[in-house]
Scaffold this active site. Structure first.
Site, short mmCIF file in Angstrom:
data_model
loop_
_atom_site.label_atom_id
_atom_site.label_comp_id
_atom_site.label_asym_id
_atom_site.label_seq_id
_atom_site.Cartn_x
_atom_site.Cartn_y
_atom_site.Cartn_z
N PRO A 107 0.89 -0.97 0.07
CA PRO A 107 0.13 0.09 -0.25
C PRO A 107 0.91 1.23 0.18
O PRO A 107 2.05 1.11 0.27
CB PRO A 107 -0.73 -0.25 1.18
CG PRO A 107 0.17 -0.97 2.17
CD PRO A 107 0.88 -1.88 1.14
N GLY A 109 1.51 3.58 2.05
CA GLY A 109 1.69 4.05 3.15
C GLY A 109 2.93 2.95 3.82
O GLY A 109 3.67 3.55 4.74
N CYS A 110 3.43 2.06 2.78
CA CYS A 110 4.29 1.23 3.46
C CYS A 110 5.42 0.99 2.36
O CYS A 110 5.48 0.81 1.31
CB CYS A 110 3.80 0.08 3.45
SG CYS A 110 4.91 -1.66 4.04
N GLY A 111 6.80 1.28 2.84
CA GLY A 111 7.80 1.02 1.77
C GLY A 111 8.37 -0.24 2.07
O GLY A 111 9.70 -0.58 1.31
N CYS A 113 7.11 -3.51 2.53
CA CYS A 113 6.29 -4.67 2.52
C CYS A 113 6.70 -5.50 1.79
O CYS A 113 7.41 -5.53 0.49
CB CYS A 113 4.74 -4.22 1.80
SG CYS A 113 4.10 -3.02 2.75
#
Length: 272
Positions: A107, A109-111, A113
Protein backbone atom coordinates in the site's frame (compact mmCIF):
# COMPACT_ATOMS: atom_id res chain seq x y z
CA UNK A 1 -4.57 0.41 -24.53
CA UNK A 2 -3.04 3.57 -23.04
CA UNK A 3 -2.13 4.19 -19.41
CA UNK A 4 -4.78 6.00 -17.35
CA UNK A 5 -4.43 9.70 -16.62
CA UNK A 6 -2.98 10.69 -13.25
CA UNK A 7 -6.22 12.30 -12.06
CA UNK A 8 -9.92 12.16 -12.85
CA UNK A 9 -12.93 14.31 -11.94
CA UNK A 10 -15.59 12.98 -9.56
CA UNK A 11 -18.94 14.50 -8.50
CA UNK A 12 -19.44 15.28 -4.80
CA UNK A 13 -22.03 16.90 -2.55
CA UNK A 14 -20.23 19.77 -0.82
CA UNK A 15 -21.24 21.79 2.22
CA UNK A 16 -20.35 25.47 1.79
CA UNK A 17 -22.83 27.37 3.98
CA UNK A 18 -25.33 24.94 2.49
CA UNK A 19 -25.35 21.89 0.24
CA UNK A 20 -24.27 22.17 -3.37
CA UNK A 21 -23.13 19.96 -6.21
CA UNK A 22 -19.43 20.11 -7.03
CA UNK A 23 -16.68 18.17 -8.75
CA UNK A 24 -13.26 17.28 -7.41
CA UNK A 25 -10.14 16.01 -9.12
CA UNK A 26 -8.87 12.83 -7.43
CA UNK A 27 -5.50 11.19 -8.05
CA UNK A 28 -5.55 7.84 -9.78
CA UNK A 29 -4.06 4.90 -7.87
CA UNK A 30 -3.38 1.72 -9.82
CA UNK A 31 -1.49 -1.54 -9.21
CA UNK A 32 1.87 -1.31 -10.97
CA UNK A 33 3.83 -4.54 -11.35
CA UNK A 34 7.58 -3.95 -11.56
CA UNK A 35 8.89 -6.80 -13.71
CA UNK A 36 12.59 -7.49 -14.21
CA UNK A 37 13.84 -10.15 -16.60
CA UNK A 38 10.33 -11.60 -16.81
CA UNK A 39 9.74 -11.97 -13.06
CA UNK A 40 7.61 -9.66 -10.94
CA UNK A 41 9.72 -8.08 -8.23
CA UNK A 42 7.06 -5.88 -6.66
CA UNK A 43 3.47 -4.77 -7.06
CA UNK A 44 2.99 -1.23 -5.78
CA UNK A 45 -0.05 1.02 -5.67
CA UNK A 46 1.14 4.06 -7.58
CA UNK A 47 0.19 7.01 -9.75
CA UNK A 48 0.26 5.97 -13.44
CA UNK A 49 2.86 8.55 -14.52
CA UNK A 50 6.64 8.49 -15.01
CA UNK A 51 6.63 4.69 -14.80
CA UNK A 52 9.90 4.28 -16.72
CA UNK A 53 11.52 6.46 -14.03
CA UNK A 54 9.80 4.36 -11.35
CA UNK A 55 11.07 1.12 -12.86
CA UNK A 56 14.65 2.40 -13.04
CA UNK A 57 14.63 4.23 -9.72
CA UNK A 58 13.19 1.27 -7.79
CA UNK A 59 15.91 -0.98 -9.20
CA UNK A 60 18.57 1.51 -8.10
CA UNK A 61 17.25 2.29 -4.62
CA UNK A 62 16.60 -1.38 -3.85
CA UNK A 63 20.06 -2.49 -4.98
CA UNK A 64 18.87 -4.58 -7.91
CA UNK A 65 21.25 -2.73 -10.23
CA UNK A 66 24.34 -0.64 -9.61
CA UNK A 67 23.78 1.93 -12.35
CA UNK A 68 21.27 2.90 -15.02
CA UNK A 69 23.50 1.24 -17.62
CA UNK A 70 22.59 -2.19 -16.20
CA UNK A 71 18.99 -1.76 -17.33
CA UNK A 72 18.95 -2.39 -21.06
CA UNK A 73 15.31 -1.91 -22.12
CA UNK A 74 11.93 -0.97 -20.67
CA UNK A 75 8.33 -1.47 -21.70
CA UNK A 76 5.14 -0.09 -20.11
CA UNK A 77 2.22 -2.45 -20.76
CA UNK A 78 -1.29 -1.48 -19.56
CA UNK A 79 -3.35 -4.43 -18.37
CA UNK A 80 -7.13 -4.64 -17.76
CA UNK A 81 -6.74 -3.93 -14.03
CA UNK A 82 -3.30 -2.37 -13.74
CA UNK A 83 0.00 -1.76 -15.50
CA UNK A 84 3.10 -3.90 -16.02
CA UNK A 85 6.36 -1.97 -16.11
CA UNK A 86 8.92 -4.33 -17.61
CA UNK A 87 12.70 -4.07 -17.71
CA UNK A 88 15.54 -6.24 -18.89
CA UNK A 89 18.93 -6.27 -17.18
CA UNK A 90 22.45 -6.95 -18.37
CA UNK A 91 23.52 -10.55 -17.62
CA UNK A 92 25.78 -9.60 -14.72
CA UNK A 93 22.89 -8.06 -12.79
CA UNK A 94 20.84 -11.29 -12.74
CA UNK A 95 22.61 -12.71 -9.68
CA UNK A 96 22.06 -9.49 -7.75
CA UNK A 97 18.42 -9.56 -8.72
CA UNK A 98 18.03 -13.13 -7.44
CA UNK A 99 19.66 -12.18 -4.13
CA UNK A 100 17.22 -9.32 -3.60
CA UNK A 101 14.12 -11.19 -4.75
CA UNK A 102 10.92 -9.98 -3.13
CA UNK A 103 7.24 -10.72 -3.37
CA UNK A 104 5.69 -7.37 -2.51
CA UNK A 105 2.16 -6.00 -2.49
CA UNK A 106 2.62 -2.58 -0.96
CA UNK A 107 0.00 0.00 0.00
CA UNK A 108 1.06 3.60 -0.44
CA UNK A 109 1.94 4.04 3.24
CA UNK A 110 4.40 1.15 3.40
CA UNK A 111 7.87 1.02 1.93
CA UNK A 112 9.10 -2.30 3.33
CA UNK A 113 6.17 -4.60 2.57
CA UNK A 114 7.26 -8.09 1.63
CA UNK A 115 10.65 -8.00 3.37
CA UNK A 116 10.96 -11.39 4.96
CA UNK A 117 13.86 -10.84 7.37
CA UNK A 118 15.15 -8.19 9.75
CA UNK A 119 18.49 -8.30 7.95
CA UNK A 120 16.81 -7.31 4.69
CA UNK A 121 14.85 -4.51 6.37
CA UNK A 122 18.04 -3.08 7.90
CA UNK A 123 20.44 -3.73 5.06
CA UNK A 124 23.94 -2.27 5.03
CA UNK A 125 24.01 1.14 3.36
CA UNK A 126 26.72 3.00 1.48
CA UNK A 127 28.33 5.56 3.79
CA UNK A 128 28.96 9.07 2.56
CA UNK A 129 32.13 10.95 3.41
CA UNK A 130 31.04 13.29 6.24
CA UNK A 131 32.89 16.24 4.71
CA UNK A 132 31.41 15.72 1.23
CA UNK A 133 28.25 17.20 -0.18
CA UNK A 134 26.79 20.69 -0.41
CA UNK A 135 27.22 23.47 2.11
CA UNK A 136 23.85 25.05 2.85
CA UNK A 137 22.82 28.29 4.46
CA UNK A 138 20.09 28.28 7.11
CA UNK A 139 17.63 29.59 4.50
CA UNK A 140 18.07 26.52 2.28
CA UNK A 141 15.50 24.14 3.87
CA UNK A 142 12.67 26.66 3.57
CA UNK A 143 13.72 27.63 0.04
CA UNK A 144 13.87 24.02 -1.10
CA UNK A 145 10.44 23.15 0.32
CA UNK A 146 8.89 26.33 -1.05
CA UNK A 147 10.22 25.50 -4.51
CA UNK A 148 8.86 21.97 -4.22
CA UNK A 149 5.45 23.23 -3.10
CA UNK A 150 5.23 25.42 -6.20
CA UNK A 151 6.09 22.55 -8.56
CA UNK A 152 3.35 20.01 -7.80
CA UNK A 153 0.57 20.33 -10.39
CA UNK A 154 -1.07 17.02 -9.44
CA UNK A 155 -1.16 17.96 -5.75
CA UNK A 156 -2.48 21.41 -6.60
CA UNK A 157 -5.41 19.76 -8.37
CA UNK A 158 -6.09 16.92 -5.92
CA UNK A 159 -4.49 17.72 -2.51
CA UNK A 160 -3.79 13.99 -2.22
CA UNK A 161 -0.27 13.26 -3.46
CA UNK A 162 3.34 13.41 -2.29
CA UNK A 163 6.37 14.77 -4.11
CA UNK A 164 10.12 14.27 -4.13
CA UNK A 165 12.42 16.90 -5.55
CA UNK A 166 16.10 17.54 -6.20
CA UNK A 167 17.32 21.02 -5.28
CA UNK A 168 20.70 22.61 -5.94
CA UNK A 169 21.91 25.57 -3.86
CA UNK A 170 22.97 27.54 -6.97
CA UNK A 171 20.28 26.41 -9.42
CA UNK A 172 17.15 25.79 -7.38
CA UNK A 173 14.76 22.93 -8.06
CA UNK A 174 16.08 20.71 -10.86
CA UNK A 175 13.60 17.83 -10.95
CA UNK A 176 10.32 16.78 -9.30
CA UNK A 177 8.22 13.61 -9.33
CA UNK A 178 4.75 13.19 -7.79
CA UNK A 179 2.91 10.07 -6.68
CA UNK A 180 0.24 8.89 -4.26
CA UNK A 181 3.07 7.19 -2.34
CA UNK A 182 6.07 9.04 -0.95
CA UNK A 183 8.35 6.04 -1.60
CA UNK A 184 7.16 5.84 -5.20
CA UNK A 185 7.80 9.56 -5.69
CA UNK A 186 11.39 9.15 -4.50
CA UNK A 187 11.95 6.09 -6.69
CA UNK A 188 10.66 7.99 -9.72
CA UNK A 189 12.95 10.90 -8.92
CA UNK A 190 15.90 8.53 -8.50
CA UNK A 191 15.21 7.08 -11.92
CA UNK A 192 15.05 10.51 -13.52
CA UNK A 193 18.26 11.70 -11.84
CA UNK A 194 20.17 8.54 -12.78
CA UNK A 195 20.04 9.62 -16.40
CA UNK A 196 22.62 12.29 -15.65
CA UNK A 197 20.56 15.42 -14.96
CA UNK A 198 22.75 16.38 -12.02
CA UNK A 199 25.34 15.09 -9.56
CA UNK A 200 23.16 13.82 -6.72
CA UNK A 201 25.84 14.26 -4.06
CA UNK A 202 26.02 17.99 -4.85
CA UNK A 203 22.38 18.72 -4.06
CA UNK A 204 19.48 18.03 -1.73
CA UNK A 205 16.65 15.53 -1.80
CA UNK A 206 13.50 17.21 -0.51
CA UNK A 207 10.27 15.43 0.45
CA UNK A 208 6.77 16.62 1.27
CA UNK A 209 6.31 13.84 3.82
CA UNK A 210 7.61 12.51 7.11
CA UNK A 211 10.97 10.77 6.83
CA UNK A 212 10.80 7.03 7.44
CA UNK A 213 13.76 4.66 7.48
CA UNK A 214 13.18 3.37 3.96
CA UNK A 215 13.42 6.90 2.53
CA UNK A 216 16.82 7.27 4.20
CA UNK A 217 17.86 3.91 2.77
CA UNK A 218 16.81 4.91 -0.73
CA UNK A 219 18.60 8.25 -0.40
CA UNK A 220 21.81 6.50 0.67
CA UNK A 221 21.61 4.04 -2.22
CA UNK A 222 21.68 6.83 -4.82
CA UNK A 223 24.45 8.83 -3.12
CA UNK A 224 22.48 11.66 -1.53
CA UNK A 225 24.21 13.69 1.18
CA UNK A 226 21.25 15.78 2.40
CA UNK A 227 17.62 14.76 2.89
CA UNK A 228 14.99 17.34 3.85
CA UNK A 229 11.45 16.47 4.92
CA UNK A 230 8.48 18.65 5.76
CA UNK A 231 7.43 16.49 8.71
CA UNK A 232 9.25 14.67 11.50
CA UNK A 233 11.49 11.62 11.06
CA UNK A 234 11.29 8.36 12.94
CA UNK A 235 14.00 7.49 15.46
CA UNK A 236 15.23 4.66 13.23
CA UNK A 237 15.44 7.00 10.25
CA UNK A 238 17.68 9.32 12.29
CA UNK A 239 19.91 6.41 13.35
CA UNK A 240 20.28 5.22 9.76
CA UNK A 241 21.00 8.75 8.52
CA UNK A 242 23.69 9.13 11.19
CA UNK A 243 25.27 5.81 10.19
CA UNK A 244 25.18 6.66 6.48
CA UNK A 245 26.61 10.18 7.07
CA UNK A 246 23.49 11.84 5.63
CA UNK A 247 22.39 15.25 6.90
CA UNK A 248 18.75 14.80 7.87
CA UNK A 249 16.68 17.99 8.15
CA UNK A 250 13.00 17.81 9.09
CA UNK A 251 10.07 19.65 10.67
CA UNK A 252 10.57 22.55 8.32
CA UNK A 253 8.06 25.26 9.23
CA UNK A 254 8.69 28.61 7.59
CA UNK A 255 12.24 29.60 8.51
CA UNK A 256 12.49 27.07 11.35
CA UNK A 257 13.77 23.50 11.03
CA UNK A 258 15.49 20.73 12.98
CA UNK A 259 18.78 19.06 11.99
CA UNK A 260 18.89 15.47 13.26
CA UNK A 261 22.21 14.20 11.91
CA UNK A 262 25.48 15.51 10.45
CA UNK A 263 24.80 19.25 10.90
CA UNK A 264 28.22 20.15 9.48
CA UNK A 265 26.66 20.68 6.05
CA UNK A 266 24.55 23.56 7.39
CA UNK A 267 26.57 26.78 7.65
CA UNK A 268 27.21 27.81 11.24
CA UNK A 269 26.64 24.32 12.63
CA UNK A 270 30.03 22.76 11.95
CA UNK A 271 30.78 22.50 15.70
CA UNK A 272 27.34 21.18 16.71
Amino acid sequence: MSAPASASRHPVRAWVSGWQNAARLLPEEVPVALVYDGATQAVMMASPADLADFLLGFALTEGLIASAAELTATEIVPQPRGIEARAWLVPGAAARLAARRRAMAGPVGCGLCGIDSIAEALRALPRAVPTSGPRLGPQAPAAALAALAAAQPLHAETRATHAAGFWLPDAGLVSVREDVGRHNALDKLAGALSRGQAEISAGVLVMTSRISVDLVQKAAMIGARVLIGAAAPTALAVAEAEAAAITLVARVRGDSFDVYSHPQRINGEGQA
